[in-house]
Design an enzyme around this catalytic site. Structure first.
Site, PDB file in Angstrom:
ATOM      1  N   HIS A 207       0.808  -1.226   0.000  1.00 58.59           N
ATOM      2  CA  HIS A 207       0.000   0.000   0.000  1.00 58.59           C
ATOM      3  C   HIS A 207       0.835   1.266   0.000  1.00 58.59           C
ATOM      4  CE1 HIS A 207       0.915  -0.103   4.296  1.00 58.59           C
ATOM      5  NE2 HIS A 207       0.726   1.201   4.255  1.00 58.59           N
TER       6      HIS A 207
HETATM    7  C1  UD1 Z   1      -2.011   5.314   5.970  1.00 58.60           C
HETATM    8  C2  UD1 Z   1      -0.719   5.838   6.594  1.00 58.60           C
HETATM    9  C3  UD1 Z   1       0.373   4.758   6.510  1.00 58.60           C
HETATM   10  C4  UD1 Z   1      -0.127   3.429   7.047  1.00 58.60           C
HETATM   11  C5  UD1 Z   1      -1.414   3.043   6.335  1.00 58.60           C
HETATM   12  C6  UD1 Z   1      -1.964   1.731   6.819  1.00 58.60           C
HETATM   13  C7  UD1 Z   1      -0.310   8.248   6.417  1.00 58.60           C
HETATM   14  C8  UD1 Z   1       0.438   9.289   5.714  1.00 58.60           C
HETATM   15  N1  UD1 Z   1      -0.233   7.010   5.895  1.00 58.60           N
HETATM   16  O1  UD1 Z   1      -1.773   5.153   4.581  1.00 58.60           O
HETATM   17  O2  UD1 Z   1       1.492   5.198   7.244  1.00 58.60           O
HETATM   18  O3  UD1 Z   1       0.851   2.439   6.855  1.00 58.60           O
HETATM   19  O4  UD1 Z   1      -2.367   4.077   6.550  1.00 58.60           O
HETATM   20  O5  UD1 Z   1      -3.134   1.396   6.151  1.00 58.60           O
HETATM   21  O6  UD1 Z   1      -0.956   8.530   7.406  1.00 58.60           O
HETATM   22  N2  UD1 Z   1      -9.317   4.561   2.138  1.00 58.60           N
HETATM   23  C9  UD1 Z   1     -10.515   3.885   2.160  1.00 58.60           C
HETATM   24  N3  UD1 Z   1     -10.992   3.462   3.352  1.00 58.60           N
HETATM   25  C10 UD1 Z   1     -10.347   3.692   4.518  1.00 58.60           C
HETATM   26  C11 UD1 Z   1      -9.121   4.384   4.488  1.00 58.60           C
HETATM   27  C12 UD1 Z   1      -8.608   4.804   3.303  1.00 58.60           C
HETATM   28  O7  UD1 Z   1     -11.131   3.661   1.140  1.00 58.60           O
HETATM   29  O8  UD1 Z   1     -10.848   3.264   5.575  1.00 58.60           O
HETATM   30  C13 UD1 Z   1      -8.750   4.996   0.847  1.00 58.60           C
HETATM   31  C14 UD1 Z   1      -9.043   6.424   0.498  1.00 58.60           C
HETATM   32  O9  UD1 Z   1      -9.317   6.504  -0.863  1.00 58.60           O
HETATM   33  C15 UD1 Z   1      -7.740   7.154   0.789  1.00 58.60           C
HETATM   34  C16 UD1 Z   1      -6.718   6.064   0.532  1.00 58.60           C
HETATM   35  O10 UD1 Z   1      -7.351   4.834   0.882  1.00 58.60           O
HETATM   36  O11 UD1 Z   1      -7.558   8.278  -0.009  1.00 58.60           O
HETATM   37  C17 UD1 Z   1      -5.480   6.233   1.340  1.00 58.60           C
HETATM   38  O12 UD1 Z   1      -5.751   6.464   2.723  1.00 58.60           O
HETATM   39  P1  UD1 Z   1      -4.798   7.418   3.575  1.00 58.60           P
HETATM   40  O13 UD1 Z   1      -5.350   7.590   4.935  1.00 58.60           O
HETATM   41  O14 UD1 Z   1      -4.456   8.614   2.782  1.00 58.60           O
HETATM   42  O15 UD1 Z   1      -3.417   6.669   3.684  1.00 58.60           O
HETATM   43  P2  UD1 Z   1      -3.020   5.145   3.567  1.00 58.60           P
HETATM   44  O16 UD1 Z   1      -2.481   4.890   2.222  1.00 58.60           O
HETATM   45  O17 UD1 Z   1      -4.079   4.228   4.093  1.00 58.60           O
END
Ligand code: UD1
Length: 377
Positions: A207
């Site tokens: 991821h």
């Molecule tokens: C985040 C953390 C990372 C951690 C990871 C674990 C930061 C900068 N990154 O990355 O350190 O290892 O979480 O998962 O804080 N989304 C969903 N559902 C959710 C959450 C996210 O659909 O419940 C999607 C959204 O489209 C979002 C994307 O995933 O834009 C990324 O989520 P985001 O919180 O930006 O960071 P992660 O890549 O999950």
């Protein structure tokens, strides 16, 4: 009595906060814990599932920030967290790990002169293109108490000029959660449900933006998976970010055509623990999984050029293999072709990865409070 706001935001936070809150509830004469969930992760699979699996009480406050750019997400967390801190007036704000919620809440508390404790302080990949590295460096600068999982982290903090009085080596609290839940995970039927019982298989997670947001890198990894999966079942619980990129980059058809590569939804804590604990090999770009495989003696190949957790390589089962197709294939073959499970002979549990880090964290909060009181007397 210490009032502590414990912050959770994203998936890797839940397994670190759960043992800490459990220990605070046991020491109820010393601690009054609150849980604030920022809502950085919000899906049932990325968040809700973890509360029941980890016996984590429901959050006292839910900030519902959701997704957004780094700036938008960080700012939204700050705006919504500030009034909570003002209303609750805690003695401490405790943050864990390196996600956007960690930095956002540490910054709010520091500016309100509320003490910040950072659990998992001092880890460094030395790669500032990773958003997590920025979050780590800045949170450590802000925190009053830096609670480290390994001695390399202490050395990193000292090298950045952080005084010894702020640093406490407490061990790895994620391993507290792992040891606490190992027995419960045995009742999971995930292996049978996926048709894996009695079969050799590997588990894959991906991821990191540097892997899945770059088409060329993601393709090199996919090429390696295609080769490895010719002889081995690969189970791939897919993070929402990664799922979105597979579609966006037009990789869906290719992925579906690989017969032994099984894409599944993200799993809860207990099912995932049951799954990887039986794997012949784990391939990942997750930080937490590098540590969990080391704790359980499962061979792990990290698909990144660096790690902020070098102890998993020097003392554990982790190898940093990068994202070159041939290198990944070669490393996987070496593990799988070894006569017995290819756990390096040096592999052992790093110091203080013993299931008791949460109590040491609580002791550090109490002793910091006492030393402050005697200093001001
Ligand atoms: C985040 C953390 C990372 C951690 C990871 C674990 C930061 C900068 N990154 O990355 O350190 O290892 O979480 O998962 O804080 N989304 C969903 N559902 C959710 C959450 C996210 O659909 O419940 C999607 C959204 O489209 C979002 C994307 O995933 O834009 C990324 O989520 P985001 O919180 O930006 O960071 P992660 O890549 O999950």
């Amino acid at each position: 009595m210490l009032k502590v706001i414990n912050v959770v935001g994203a998936r890797p936070n839940f397994m670190k906060i759960a043992p800490i809150v459990a220990a605070m509830r046991e020491r109820a004469d010393e601690f009054a814990p609150l849980i604030v969930h920022t809502g950085q992760h919000y899906d049932a699979a990325m968040s809700d599932a973890f509360f029941a699996d980890l016996n984590l009480p429901q959050p006292d406050v839910y900030l519902k920030v959701g997704s957004g750019s780094h700036a938008a997400q960080t700012a939204a967390i700050m705006q919504r967290f500030e009034p909570i801190v003002l209303a609750e007036k805690p003695d401490w704000v405790l943050v864990v790990g390196d996600v956007n919620s960690t930095l956002a809440c540490a910054l709010v508390a520091a500016k309100l002169h509320i003490k910040v404790a950072h659990v998992e302080a001092g880890l460094r990949s030395r790669d500032r293109t990773m958003p997590e590295e920025i979050n780590r460096v800045l949170t450590d600068q802000l925190a009053d108490l830096l609670l480290t999982p390994s001695s390399d982290a202490d050395a990193n903090l000292r090298a950045e000029g952080i005084p010894d009085e702020r640093i406490r080596f407490v061990g790895n609290v994620m391993i507290d959660a792992l040891f606490a839940q190992l027995e419960r995970a045995k009742v999971s039927t995930v292996r049978e449900d996926l048709g894996l019982a009695g079969k050799a298989y590997a588990v894959l997670t991906l991821h990191r933006p540097s892997n899945v947001d770059e088409r060329a890198t993601f393709k090199r990894i996919l090429d390696a998976l295609a080769e490895i999966s010719r002889n081995l079942t690969l189970v791939f619980p897919v993070h929402p970010r990664t799922r979105a990129r597979i579609t966006e980059f037009g990789f869906a058809e290719r992925v579906e055509s690989l017969e032994n590569l099984h894409l599944i939804e993200p799993l809860g804590y207990l099912d995932f623990l049951c799954l990887y604990s039986g794997a012949a090999l784990v391939l990942t770009d997750s930080g937490g999984l590098q540590e969990e495989t080391t704790a359980l003696g499962i061979p792990c190949l990290t698909l990144r050029e660096n790690t902020e957790r070098p102890v998993t390589v020097s003392m554990g089962t982790n190898q940093i293999v990068g994202t070159n197709t041939d290198k990944i294939i070669y490393a996987a073959r070496r593990v799988l072709d070894a006569p017995r499970r290819a756990v390096p002979s040096h592999a052992k549990l790093p110091p203080l990865w013993d299931g008791h880090a949460a109590d040491r964290i609580l002791d550090a909060l109490v002793s910091d409070e006492k030393s402050m009181a005697s200093a001001s007397a």
